[in-house]
Scaffold this motif. Structure first.
Motif, PDB file in Angstrom:
ATOM      1  N   PHE A  33       0.842  -1.197   0.000  1.00 20.41           N
ATOM      2  CA  PHE A  33       0.000   0.000   0.000  1.00 20.41           C
ATOM      3  C   PHE A  33       0.872   1.239   0.000  1.00 20.41           C
ATOM      4  O   PHE A  33       0.627   2.203  -0.709  1.00 20.41           O
ATOM      5  CB  PHE A  33      -0.916  -0.008   1.222  1.00 20.41           C
ATOM      6  CG  PHE A  33      -1.657   1.290   1.401  1.00 20.41           C
ATOM      7  CD1 PHE A  33      -2.859   1.487   0.755  1.00 20.41           C
ATOM      8  CD2 PHE A  33      -1.132   2.310   2.172  1.00 20.41           C
ATOM      9  CE1 PHE A  33      -3.534   2.682   0.896  1.00 20.41           C
ATOM     10  CE2 PHE A  33      -1.803   3.501   2.317  1.00 20.41           C
ATOM     11  CZ  PHE A  33      -3.004   3.687   1.676  1.00 20.41           C
ATOM     12  N   ARG A  36       2.601   2.176  -3.100  1.00 16.96           N
ATOM     13  CA  ARG A  36       1.701   2.759  -4.081  1.00 16.96           C
ATOM     14  C   ARG A  36       1.180   4.113  -3.648  1.00 16.96           C
ATOM     15  O   ARG A  36       0.847   4.936  -4.480  1.00 16.96           O
ATOM     16  CB  ARG A  36       0.529   1.810  -4.334  1.00 16.96           C
ATOM     17  CG  ARG A  36       0.995   0.504  -4.969  1.00 16.96           C
ATOM     18  CD  ARG A  36      -0.104  -0.510  -4.953  1.00 16.96           C
ATOM     19  NE  ARG A  36      -1.109  -0.237  -5.967  1.00 16.96           N
ATOM     20  CZ  ARG A  36      -2.136  -1.036  -6.204  1.00 16.96           C
ATOM     21  NH1 ARG A  36      -2.295  -2.134  -5.514  1.00 16.96           N
ATOM     22  NH2 ARG A  36      -3.011  -0.730  -7.125  1.00 16.96           N
ATOM     23  N   SER A  37       1.063   4.350  -2.354  1.00 16.24           N
ATOM     24  CA  SER A  37       0.368   5.567  -1.934  1.00 16.24           C
ATOM     25  C   SER A  37       1.322   6.709  -1.592  1.00 16.24           C
ATOM     26  O   SER A  37       0.936   7.860  -1.579  1.00 16.24           O
ATOM     27  CB  SER A  37      -0.532   5.288  -0.741  1.00 16.24           C
ATOM     28  OG  SER A  37       0.253   5.132   0.404  1.00 16.24           O
ATOM     29  N   LEU A  38       2.577   6.398  -1.303  1.00 15.63           N
ATOM     30  CA  LEU A  38       3.491   7.475  -0.924  1.00 15.63           C
ATOM     31  C   LEU A  38       4.535   7.693  -2.014  1.00 15.63           C
ATOM     32  O   LEU A  38       5.482   6.956  -2.139  1.00 15.63           O
ATOM     33  CB  LEU A  38       4.170   7.137   0.402  1.00 15.63           C
ATOM     34  CG  LEU A  38       3.237   7.231   1.605  1.00 15.63           C
ATOM     35  CD1 LEU A  38       3.864   6.564   2.802  1.00 15.63           C
ATOM     36  CD2 LEU A  38       2.888   8.657   1.931  1.00 15.63           C
ATOM     37  N   THR A  39       4.337   8.704  -2.791  1.00 18.41           N
ATOM     38  CA  THR A  39       5.296   9.027  -3.837  1.00 18.41           C
ATOM     39  C   THR A  39       6.352   9.950  -3.260  1.00 18.41           C
ATOM     40  O   THR A  39       6.272  10.370  -2.119  1.00 18.41           O
ATOM     41  CB  THR A  39       4.598   9.751  -4.991  1.00 18.41           C
ATOM     42  OG1 THR A  39       4.018  10.937  -4.462  1.00 18.41           O
ATOM     43  CG2 THR A  39       3.536   8.892  -5.616  1.00 18.41           C
ATOM     44  N   GLY A  41       6.655  12.926  -3.920  1.00 15.12           N
ATOM     45  CA  GLY A  41       5.975  14.171  -3.582  1.00 15.12           C
ATOM     46  C   GLY A  41       5.509  14.182  -2.144  1.00 15.12           C
ATOM     47  O   GLY A  41       5.732  15.136  -1.409  1.00 15.12           O
ATOM     48  N   SER A  42       4.914  13.075  -1.731  1.00 13.55           N
ATOM     49  CA  SER A  42       4.388  13.052  -0.371  1.00 13.55           C
ATOM     50  C   SER A  42       5.516  12.927   0.633  1.00 13.55           C
ATOM     51  O   SER A  42       5.436  13.436   1.733  1.00 13.55           O
ATOM     52  CB  SER A  42       3.394  11.914  -0.211  1.00 13.55           C
ATOM     53  OG  SER A  42       4.037  10.672  -0.263  1.00 13.55           O
ATOM     54  N   LEU A  45       6.754  16.196   1.269  1.00 16.52           N
ATOM     55  CA  LEU A  45       5.754  16.909   2.058  1.00 16.52           C
ATOM     56  C   LEU A  45       5.893  16.557   3.536  1.00 16.52           C
ATOM     57  O   LEU A  45       5.719  17.386   4.410  1.00 16.52           O
ATOM     58  CB  LEU A  45       4.358  16.543   1.550  1.00 16.52           C
ATOM     59  CG  LEU A  45       3.210  17.409   2.042  1.00 16.52           C
ATOM     60  CD1 LEU A  45       3.289  18.772   1.402  1.00 16.52           C
ATOM     61  CD2 LEU A  45       1.886  16.755   1.714  1.00 16.52           C
ATOM     62  N   LEU A  46       6.198  15.283   3.767  1.00 18.35           N
ATOM     63  CA  LEU A  46       6.244  14.805   5.139  1.00 18.35           C
ATOM     64  C   LEU A  46       7.603  14.980   5.782  1.00 18.35           C
ATOM     65  O   LEU A  46       7.725  14.948   6.983  1.00 18.35           O
ATOM     66  CB  LEU A  46       5.887  13.315   5.175  1.00 18.35           C
ATOM     67  CG  LEU A  46       4.472  12.967   4.751  1.00 18.35           C
ATOM     68  CD1 LEU A  46       4.326  11.469   4.633  1.00 18.35           C
ATOM     69  CD2 LEU A  46       3.481  13.508   5.758  1.00 18.35           C
ATOM     70  N   VAL A  57       0.944   7.102   8.875  1.00 18.13           N
ATOM     71  CA  VAL A  57       0.208   7.850   7.857  1.00 18.13           C
ATOM     72  C   VAL A  57      -0.882   6.969   7.264  1.00 18.13           C
ATOM     73  O   VAL A  57      -2.046   7.359   7.165  1.00 18.13           O
ATOM     74  CB  VAL A  57       1.150   8.355   6.743  1.00 18.13           C
ATOM     75  CG1 VAL A  57       0.341   8.908   5.575  1.00 18.13           C
ATOM     76  CG2 VAL A  57       2.085   9.413   7.282  1.00 18.13           C
ATOM     77  N   LEU A  61      -4.913   7.609   7.551  1.00 20.17           N
ATOM     78  CA  LEU A  61      -5.753   7.795   6.362  1.00 20.17           C
ATOM     79  C   LEU A  61      -6.879   6.776   6.337  1.00 20.17           C
ATOM     80  O   LEU A  61      -8.022   7.087   5.992  1.00 20.17           O
ATOM     81  CB  LEU A  61      -4.908   7.689   5.090  1.00 20.17           C
ATOM     82  CG  LEU A  61      -3.936   8.844   4.823  1.00 20.17           C
ATOM     83  CD1 LEU A  61      -3.090   8.559   3.598  1.00 20.17           C
ATOM     84  CD2 LEU A  61      -4.690  10.158   4.654  1.00 20.17           C
ATOM     85  N   ARG A  62      -6.571   5.534   6.708  1.00 17.85           N
ATOM     86  CA  ARG A  62      -7.613   4.506   6.714  1.00 17.85           C
ATOM     87  C   ARG A  62      -8.656   4.772   7.794  1.00 17.85           C
ATOM     88  O   ARG A  62      -9.830   4.467   7.620  1.00 17.85           O
ATOM     89  CB  ARG A  62      -6.982   3.125   6.922  1.00 17.85           C
ATOM     90  CG  ARG A  62      -6.119   2.725   5.737  1.00 17.85           C
ATOM     91  CD  ARG A  62      -6.425   1.317   5.318  1.00 17.85           C
ATOM     92  NE  ARG A  62      -5.523   0.881   4.277  1.00 17.85           N
ATOM     93  CZ  ARG A  62      -5.773  -0.137   3.468  1.00 17.85           C
ATOM     94  NH1 ARG A  62      -6.902  -0.813   3.588  1.00 17.85           N
ATOM     95  NH2 ARG A  62      -4.918  -0.487   2.544  1.00 17.85           N
ATOM     96  N   VAL A  64      -9.599   7.747   8.768  1.00 17.65           N
ATOM     97  CA  VAL A  64     -10.469   8.801   8.231  1.00 17.65           C
ATOM     98  C   VAL A  64     -11.448   8.190   7.231  1.00 17.65           C
ATOM     99  O   VAL A  64     -12.616   8.562   7.187  1.00 17.65           O
ATOM    100  CB  VAL A  64      -9.642   9.931   7.573  1.00 17.65           C
ATOM    101  CG1 VAL A  64     -10.567  10.978   6.967  1.00 17.65           C
ATOM    102  CG2 VAL A  64      -8.707  10.571   8.582  1.00 17.65           C
TER     103      VAL A  64
END
Lengths: 259, 198
Positions: A33, A36-39, A41-42, A45-46, A57, A61-62, A64
């Motif tokens: 996951f 695939r979900s943290l590029t 870019g993120s 950001l982090l 993270v 997110l899950r 939310v």
């Protein structure tokens, strides 16, 4: 003295943050996951915040997303109908979409087909296609909205799903209805949506028996939910209080998926 | 403490400003990846500037950050309106004043010596972005819940029209943010003001 100490503690060590970010990019053991979900870019950001690790993270997110399930259940009006359209507004050709390509559409044998109905129901007999077609039929021209953003208008016909659930004596206090499909797809929905007047045990498309690309011999059509919540080639329906998940939902799509 | 001058930007403003900025960055970057799944304006966004990695991940980010923007944006608007700051900082505003200040700015003659006072172009830009954020949220609500919100859906011209409205409102927001950052680079003191309050 004290104030000085505190300000040193909260200052961010730029090199350490960068190393942490580089390590996490290279780290081979990251979970699917997250890959695939943290590029990048993120990560950038982090990276200003070294205390945030990727697992927390994902977890946040899950959480939310589960909160969003509850908000959607609360927003869902069981009597509110999705808009219906005229025949002229039907999208032709209707787009094909599945987790596989159009050349891999499963062919289900009509003669051997049996719909299994299990779980919290009184009548657990398996249904033939002829039996399903003998039930009172209705149709609808509604908008199908895909999670990808596109939408298309189609005409589906079949059996009102609430009537079908009443016929098999389903326990309407159950939380979930689960579906298993001939293409190994699976998903599940909430009871209020199952009982919505436009939720349709679908046997036909545009006046013709449901074509294989639309889910022959039977699919569930819900104009109140996104496309991935509308399973095709359904072989088994089960009524349960145990969360059944779903093919995409288990990978991170929102479970309620309402529209 | 009594002789400390009143900050130009009160603490609630600085807090909601940075939270709104964070939410907008997350929403824009994840939104671009969601748009890429089914583009309609003949363009797609480079994956390197998107957030989420894949459609499901982008949607998780987008539908989490929407709460941050909703909460922080609403707090900003409420505090702004109730404190009287909205009226004292952004009004009066006339079309003529905006034109005059634009002309002055293009000649490099627009003064920026009092960070406590916005010129007409700033007033117009900040008010525009407030309205744009509201439009982004309303069109986003239609995309999220088009069946459950029939009135809002029809006001925006239906589901498909709402997708275009959402995209164009995003483009306005991103354009504002880019110009805003350039302006801050030209007047670095404004960045300190937004951090320290003065």
């Amino acid at each position: 003295m004290k104030i000085k100490k505190v300000s040193r503690m909260i200052s961010i060590d730029g090199d350490a943050v960068l190393n942490e970010a580089l390590r996490s990019i290279k780290h081979p053991a990251r979970r699917l996951f997250l890959e695939r979900s943290l590029t990048l870019g993120s990560l950038s950001l982090l990276s200003g915040c070294a205390i945030v690790d990727e697992d927390s993270v994902e977890h946040a997110l899950r959480r939310v997303s589960r909160f969003n399930d509850e908000v959607q259940a609360w927003l869902f009006d069981p009597k509110l109908l999705a808009p219906t359209y005229s025949e002229a507004m039907i999208t032709r050709p209707f787009p094909f979409n599945a987790y596989y390509g159009e050349d891999e559409i499963r062919q289900v044998d009509a003669e051997g087909y049996r719909l299994e109905v299990t779980g919290m129901v009184a009548d657990k007999h398996s249904w033939t296609l002829a039996e399903l077609r003998d039930l009172p039929q209705t149709d609808q021209i509604t908008r199908h909205i895909c999670i990808e953003g596109w939408s298309a208008i189609g005409k589906w016909g079949g059996v009102n799903f609430a009537d079908f659930l009443a016929r098999v004596g389903a326990d309407k206090t159950a939380k979930y209805i689960g579906f298993k499909c001939a293409d190994d797809y699976y998903t599940s929905i909430d009871m209020p949506t199952a009982l919505h007047p436009q939720t349709l045990l679908t046997l036909s498309y545009d006046g013709q028996p449901l074509p294989p690309r639309n889910g022959f011999p039977m699919k569930l059509r819900m104009p109140t939910k996104l496309g991935y919540k509308n399973p095709k080639h359904i072989q088994a329906i089960f009524v349960t209080n145990t969360y059944p998940g779903g093919y995409w939902e288990d990978q991170g799509y929102n479970w309620f998926g309402g529209s | 403490m009594a002789d400390t001058p009143k900050p130009i930007h009160p603490i609630w403003l600085r807090l909601t400003h940075w939270l709104n900025a964070l939410a907008v960055v997350i929403l824009a970057m994840s939104g671009w990846l969601i748009y890429n799944a089914s583009p309609f304006f003949g363009i797609t966004f480079p994956v390197a500037i998107t957030l989420g990695g894949w459609l499901g991940g982008a949607i998780l980010w987008h539908f989490a950050a929407m709460w941050l923007l909703a909460a922080s944006g609403l707090a900003y608007l409420l505090c702004n309106a109730l404190s009287g700051r909205l009226r004292s900082r952004f009004l009066p505003l006339s079309f003529r004043a905006v034109l005059a200040d634009l002309r002055a700015a293009s000649r490099g003659r627009l003064t920026h010596d009092d960070p406590g006072r916005y010129n007409a172009v700033q007033r117009a830009a900040y008010l525009l972005v407030m309205v744009d954020a509201v439009l982004l949220i309303l069109s986003g609500l239609v995309l999220w819940k088009s069946v459950q919100l029939p009135l809002l859906r029809e006001l925006l011209g239906g589901y498909e029209a709402a997708r275009r409205v959402h995209f164009i409102a995003m483009a306005v927001m991103v354009s504002f943010a880019l110009i805003h950052v350039i302006m801050v680079a030209l007047v670095p003191r404004s960045l300190l003001t937004m951090i320290r309050g003065r």
